[in-house]
Every structure is written in C-alpha cells, then in structure tokens.
Design an enzyme around this catalytic site. Structure first.
Site, PDB file in Angstrom:
ATOM      1  N   THR A   1      -9.465   2.772 -13.697  1.00  0.00           N
ATOM      2  CA  THR A   1      -9.046   2.117 -12.450  1.00  0.00           C
ATOM      3  C   THR A   1     -10.295   1.718 -11.655  1.00  0.00           C
ATOM      4  OG1 THR A   1      -9.092   4.110 -11.096  1.00  0.00           O
ATOM      5  CG2 THR A   1      -7.052   3.694 -12.329  1.00  0.00           C
TER       6      THR A   1
ATOM      7  N   TYR B   1     -12.102  18.198  -4.980  1.00  0.00           N
ATOM      8  CA  TYR B   1     -11.038  17.351  -5.534  1.00  0.00           C
ATOM      9  C   TYR B   1     -10.023  18.208  -6.305  1.00  0.00           C
ATOM     10  CZ  TYR B   1      -8.746  13.643  -8.216  1.00  0.00           C
ATOM     11  OH  TYR B   1      -7.810  12.809  -8.785  1.00  0.00           O
TER      12      TYR B   1
ATOM     13  N   ASP C   1      -2.528   4.314   7.199  1.00  0.00           N
ATOM     14  CA  ASP C   1      -3.411   5.392   6.752  1.00  0.00           C
ATOM     15  C   ASP C   1      -2.558   6.660   6.653  1.00  0.00           C
ATOM     16  OD1 ASP C   1      -5.219   7.504   6.576  1.00  0.00           O
ATOM     17  OD2 ASP C   1      -6.680   6.540   7.903  1.00  0.00           O
TER      18      ASP C   1
ATOM     19  N   ASN D   1       0.932   8.453  -4.054  1.00  0.00           N
ATOM     20  CA  ASN D   1      -0.190   8.192  -4.960  1.00  0.00           C
ATOM     21  C   ASN D   1      -1.527   8.047  -4.241  1.00  0.00           C
ATOM     22  OD1 ASN D   1      -1.574   6.773  -7.417  1.00  0.00           O
ATOM     23  ND2 ASN D   1      -1.654   5.283  -5.751  1.00  0.00           N
TER      24      ASN D   1
ATOM     25  N   LYS E   1      -5.951  18.771  -5.706  1.00  0.00           N
ATOM     26  CA  LYS E   1      -4.903  18.452  -6.689  1.00  0.00           C
ATOM     27  C   LYS E   1      -4.153  19.717  -7.111  1.00  0.00           C
ATOM     28  CE  LYS E   1      -5.332  14.007  -6.661  1.00  0.00           C
ATOM     29  NZ  LYS E   1      -4.236  13.112  -6.252  1.00  0.00           N
TER      30      LYS E   1
ATOM     31  N   ALA F   1      -8.566   7.917 -15.732  1.00  0.00           N
ATOM     32  CA  ALA F   1      -7.858   6.644 -15.895  1.00  0.00           C
ATOM     33  C   ALA F   1      -8.770   5.478 -15.535  1.00  0.00           C
ATOM     34  CB  ALA F   1      -6.607   6.635 -15.016  1.00  0.00           C
TER      35      ALA F   1
ATOM     36  N   ASP G   1      -0.549   1.075   2.214  1.00  0.00           N
ATOM     37  CA  ASP G   1      -1.960   1.255   1.841  1.00  0.00           C
ATOM     38  C   ASP G   1      -2.847   0.911   3.033  1.00  0.00           C
ATOM     39  OD1 ASP G   1      -4.613   0.940   0.443  1.00  0.00           O
ATOM     40  OD2 ASP G   1      -3.366   1.135  -1.339  1.00  0.00           O
TER      41      ASP G   1
HETATM   42  N1  LIG Z   1      -8.477   7.211 -11.774  1.00  0.00           N
HETATM   43  C1  LIG Z   1      -8.402   8.437 -12.295  1.00  0.00           C
HETATM   44  O1  LIG Z   1      -9.120   8.784 -13.242  1.00  0.00           O
HETATM   45  C2  LIG Z   1      -7.403   9.413 -11.761  1.00  0.00           C
HETATM   46  C3  LIG Z   1      -7.154  10.570 -12.512  1.00  0.00           C
HETATM   47  C4  LIG Z   1      -6.240  11.492 -12.041  1.00  0.00           C
HETATM   48  C5  LIG Z   1      -5.581  11.275 -10.839  1.00  0.00           C
HETATM   49  N2  LIG Z   1      -5.844  10.150 -10.122  1.00  0.00           N
HETATM   50  C6  LIG Z   1      -5.135   9.981  -8.853  1.00  0.00           C
HETATM   51  O2  LIG Z   1      -4.456   8.743  -8.868  1.00  0.00           O
HETATM   52  C7  LIG Z   1      -4.354   8.241  -7.535  1.00  0.00           C
HETATM   53  C8  LIG Z   1      -4.807   6.789  -7.493  1.00  0.00           C
HETATM   54  O3  LIG Z   1      -6.121   6.711  -8.016  1.00  0.00           O
HETATM   55  P1  LIG Z   1      -6.766   5.328  -8.507  1.00  0.00           P
HETATM   56  O4  LIG Z   1      -7.730   5.689  -9.578  1.00  0.00           O
HETATM   57  O5  LIG Z   1      -5.720   4.309  -8.754  1.00  0.00           O
HETATM   58  O6  LIG Z   1      -7.624   4.969  -7.195  1.00  0.00           O
HETATM   59  P2  LIG Z   1      -7.941   3.587  -6.432  1.00  0.00           P
HETATM   60  O7  LIG Z   1      -9.105   3.923  -5.562  1.00  0.00           O
HETATM   61  O8  LIG Z   1      -8.037   2.457  -7.403  1.00  0.00           O
HETATM   62  O9  LIG Z   1      -6.632   3.382  -5.535  1.00  0.00           O
HETATM   63  C9  LIG Z   1      -6.317   4.270  -4.503  1.00  0.00           C
HETATM   64  C10 LIG Z   1      -5.577   3.520  -3.412  1.00  0.00           C
HETATM   65  O10 LIG Z   1      -5.258   4.467  -2.383  1.00  0.00           O
HETATM   66  C11 LIG Z   1      -5.529   3.876  -1.132  1.00  0.00           C
HETATM   67  N3  LIG Z   1      -5.827   4.895  -0.125  1.00  0.00           N
HETATM   68  C12 LIG Z   1      -6.894   5.732  -0.087  1.00  0.00           C
HETATM   69  N4  LIG Z   1      -6.881   6.471   1.026  1.00  0.00           N
HETATM   70  C13 LIG Z   1      -5.771   6.095   1.713  1.00  0.00           C
HETATM   71  C14 LIG Z   1      -5.210   6.492   2.956  1.00  0.00           C
HETATM   72  N5  LIG Z   1      -5.825   7.392   3.745  1.00  0.00           N
HETATM   73  N6  LIG Z   1      -4.059   5.906   3.364  1.00  0.00           N
HETATM   74  C15 LIG Z   1      -3.462   4.965   2.588  1.00  0.00           C
HETATM   75  N7  LIG Z   1      -3.947   4.541   1.407  1.00  0.00           N
HETATM   76  C16 LIG Z   1      -5.089   5.096   0.983  1.00  0.00           C
HETATM   77  C17 LIG Z   1      -6.726   2.984  -1.366  1.00  0.00           C
HETATM   78  O11 LIG Z   1      -6.851   1.972  -0.367  1.00  0.00           O
HETATM   79  C18 LIG Z   1      -6.413   2.416  -2.763  1.00  0.00           C
HETATM   80  O12 LIG Z   1      -5.682   1.200  -2.686  1.00  0.00           O
HETATM   81  C19 LIG Z   1      -5.159   9.207  -6.653  1.00  0.00           C
HETATM   82  O13 LIG Z   1      -4.283  10.139  -6.042  1.00  0.00           O
HETATM   83  C20 LIG Z   1      -6.047   9.919  -7.657  1.00  0.00           C
HETATM   84  O14 LIG Z   1      -6.426  11.208  -7.219  1.00  0.00           O
HETATM   85  C21 LIG Z   1      -6.734   9.213 -10.552  1.00  0.00           C
END
Ligand SMILES: NC(=O)c1ccc[n+]([C@@H]2O[C@H](COP(=O)([O-])OP(=O)(O)OC[C@H]3O[C@@H](n4cnc5c(N)ncnc54)[C@H](O)[C@@H]3O)[C@@H](O)[C@H]2O)c1
Length: 270
Positions: free
Chosen positions: A201, A166, A69, A96, A170, A199, A55
């Site tokens: 989060t 976005y 990254d 993820n 996806k 979700a 991360d």
């Molecule tokens: N939260 C939602 O509603 C939702 C819905 C569908 C899909 N998703 C997908 O789930 C995944 C996680 O989402 P979340 O809601 O837990 O988000 P979040 O922002 O809570 O966590 C995302 C994590 O990814 C890390 N990250 C971001 N860019 C990065 C990079 N360039 N290199 C390394 N790490 C990186 C961030 O530091 C963070 O810790 C994403 O792919 C998102 O598209 C989320």
C-alpha cells in the site's frame, strides 16, 4: 432486538447466490481514501453496497466522502450522522484508519504513544460508538444485517522488531474486537477483524522509500512471508468483504489472517 436471533439466524434459503451480495446495504469505511481502505470501499461497492468513506483526505473516487479525523469526537459523531442521514441507515462499519510507528520502547516519546493509540485504538472505539445506534437499528430491521470489521495486523499476534508501539496498538484492537463481539452479539451486530501481513500500500511504499536500500528492504519484507510476496490491498479487502457479508452471519469475534502464512507456518528453507 435483544432476542439473540439476529446473529445466529442462518442465511435463508431464499437468499440465493444470484442476488447481489451487498444489495440494500450501506457501508462506512474509515481511512477509505488510500491503500487497504480504498480497496475495501471499491470491493464493497462492486458487491452492491452503498459506500461512504471517512478520511482525513479526499480521494477522486465517487464515494460519499466525509472529511473527518477519527481522533476528534465531535467530527466523528457528525460524520457518522451525515452518512446515516444521507443513506437512511448503516449496516457495515470498517474501522480501517490507522497510522504506524517504528522503534523499541526506548524510541517513541509519550506524545507519540498517545497519538498512535488515539488513532488506532480509541479511533476504532470512537467511530464504533457513534455508529452503534444505527447498526442496532439495522440489525433489528428487515435485513437483520449489521457488522463491524476492524483492521488489525500480524503485529498483534507475532513479535516484530522495531514495532513496539504499533504492535501494542494492534494488540489492543484484537482484544477490543473480541470484547465488542461479546458486548454486541445480542444486539445482532457481529464484530471481527482482519490481520494483514505486510501489504503493498502507499503506507509501505512510504516506509520503503525512507529506507537506506529500498530494494533490499522490500526483498526482506517479501522473504518474511512464507508465500514470498507482499499481500495485496485487494486480498485484504476480499477478507473484509467476506467477514462483513450478510452471508457470514455465524461468524463473530474472530481474527482472520491475510498474511501469506506468516503467522501460522514454519517452512524449511529451500
Ligand atoms: N500496509 C500494511 O502492511 C498493513 C499491514 C497490517 C495492517 N495494516 C493496517 O491497515 C490499515 C490501512 O493501512 P494502509 O497500509 O492502507 O495505509 P494508508 O496510509 O495507505 O491508508 C491509511 C488511510 O487512513 C487515513 N487516516 C490516517 N489517520 C487518520 C485519522 N486520524 N482520521 C481519519 N483517517 C485517517 C489516511 O488518510 C489514509 O487515507 C491501518 O489500520 C494499518 O494499521 C496495514
């Protein structure tokens, strides 16, 4: 290694449900410091896996943590190498890490398109490419267990307003998942993805806190899902753990919706 037996091999009778599901398995979760990634890392560890987290930021959790990254080729390669060196192999990769974008095609500048696609799509490809040699080795080894799970979204399968960039990212993750599943089936590596609805989060918390009326925005997001609530990060993590499991050897190339019925159901109003 390419005899095609690894993915089709059914679970042996000796692998009973009393054994820890993920015992002897090494998993790497990108974006594992927050939200869905953190819940996934915890779930895989609870099921017996050794878990590494890649991360941008650190978390307080006791995982093998590599700051990286996913848009940086050299960093990704050395991060994956560090995990493989530390644990002596890799069985499961969860792609993820992801970022969002709001707006129509009129709203996002080209640089933002490149940035979001670089993290969400190319990042998935980049980490997968770096991990594939170790995954092939795992598939050919005694456990025969190697799997990749990509984090996709309902945005790949439903048209959501104000999510052009976005959704495009996806949609690409969904297509990439199927292509990778075809490419690597004969290596014994399964590739699947999970499509969460909205979700609960830190990401969504940030979106809500930026809204004019956060409570009304949250209520609208909850109402959009037929089950009337947001998906929990733990529910998405369970789906990842199911798909990546050594017990799911007959499952590849699929997307599993965890969206409270949002994609498939049409309920009459109460
Ligand atoms: N939260 C939602 O509603 C939702 C819905 C569908 C899909 N998703 C997908 O789930 C995944 C996680 O989402 P979340 O809601 O837990 O988000 P979040 O922002 O809570 O966590 C995302 C994590 O990814 C890390 N990250 C971001 N860019 C990065 C990079 N360039 N290199 C390394 N790490 C990186 C961030 O530091 C963070 O810790 C994403 O792919 C998102 O598209 C989320």
């Amino acid at each position: 290694m390419t005899d095609g037996n690894h993915t089709t091999r059914p679970r042996a009778a000796a692998e009973t449900r009393t054994a820890a599901e993920y015992e002897g398995t090494v998993a790497l979760v990108t974006g594992g410091a927050s939200g869905i990634g953190l819940a996934t890392a915890r779930e895989l560890r609870a099921r017996g896996a050794e878990v590494a987290v890649l991360d941008l930021t650190e978390s307080d959790e006791p995982f093998f943590h590599v700051r990286c990254d996913v848009t940086d080729d050299a960093m990704v390669r050395s991060a994956v190498d560090a995990v493989v060196d530390h644990y002596g192999g890799l069985n499961v990769l969860v792609n993820n890490a992801g970022i969002g974008a709001q707006g129509t095609v009129e709203d996002n500048a080209p640089a933002q398109w490149h940035r979001v696609l670089d993290v969400n799509v190319v990042g998935t490809a980049r980490v997968s490419a770096a991990a594939l040699p170790a995954l092939r080795k795992a598939a050919a080894g005694p456990s025969g267990h190697a799997a990749i799970v990509n984090m996709c979204s309902i945005a790949a399968t439903a048209g959501l307003p104000q999510r052009a960039l976005y959704s495009a990212s996806k949609g690409a993750v969904l297509a990439l998942t199927r292509a990778m599943a075809a490419d690597h089936l004969r290596d014994g590596i399964r590739v699947t993805c999970v499509n969460p609805g909205t979700a609960d989060t830190p990401w969504v918390a940030r979106l809500l806190s930026a809204a004019d009326r956060p409570d009304a925005e949250r209520a609208a997001l909850e109402a959009r899902q037929p089950n009337g609530r947001l998906v929990s990060a733990a529910e998405v993590a369970d789906a990842v753990a199911y798909l990546a499991s050594p017990r799911s050897r007959a499952t590849t190339g699929i997307d599993l919706a965890v969206d409270g019925g949002m994609q498939g159901l049409r309920l009459r109003p109460r």
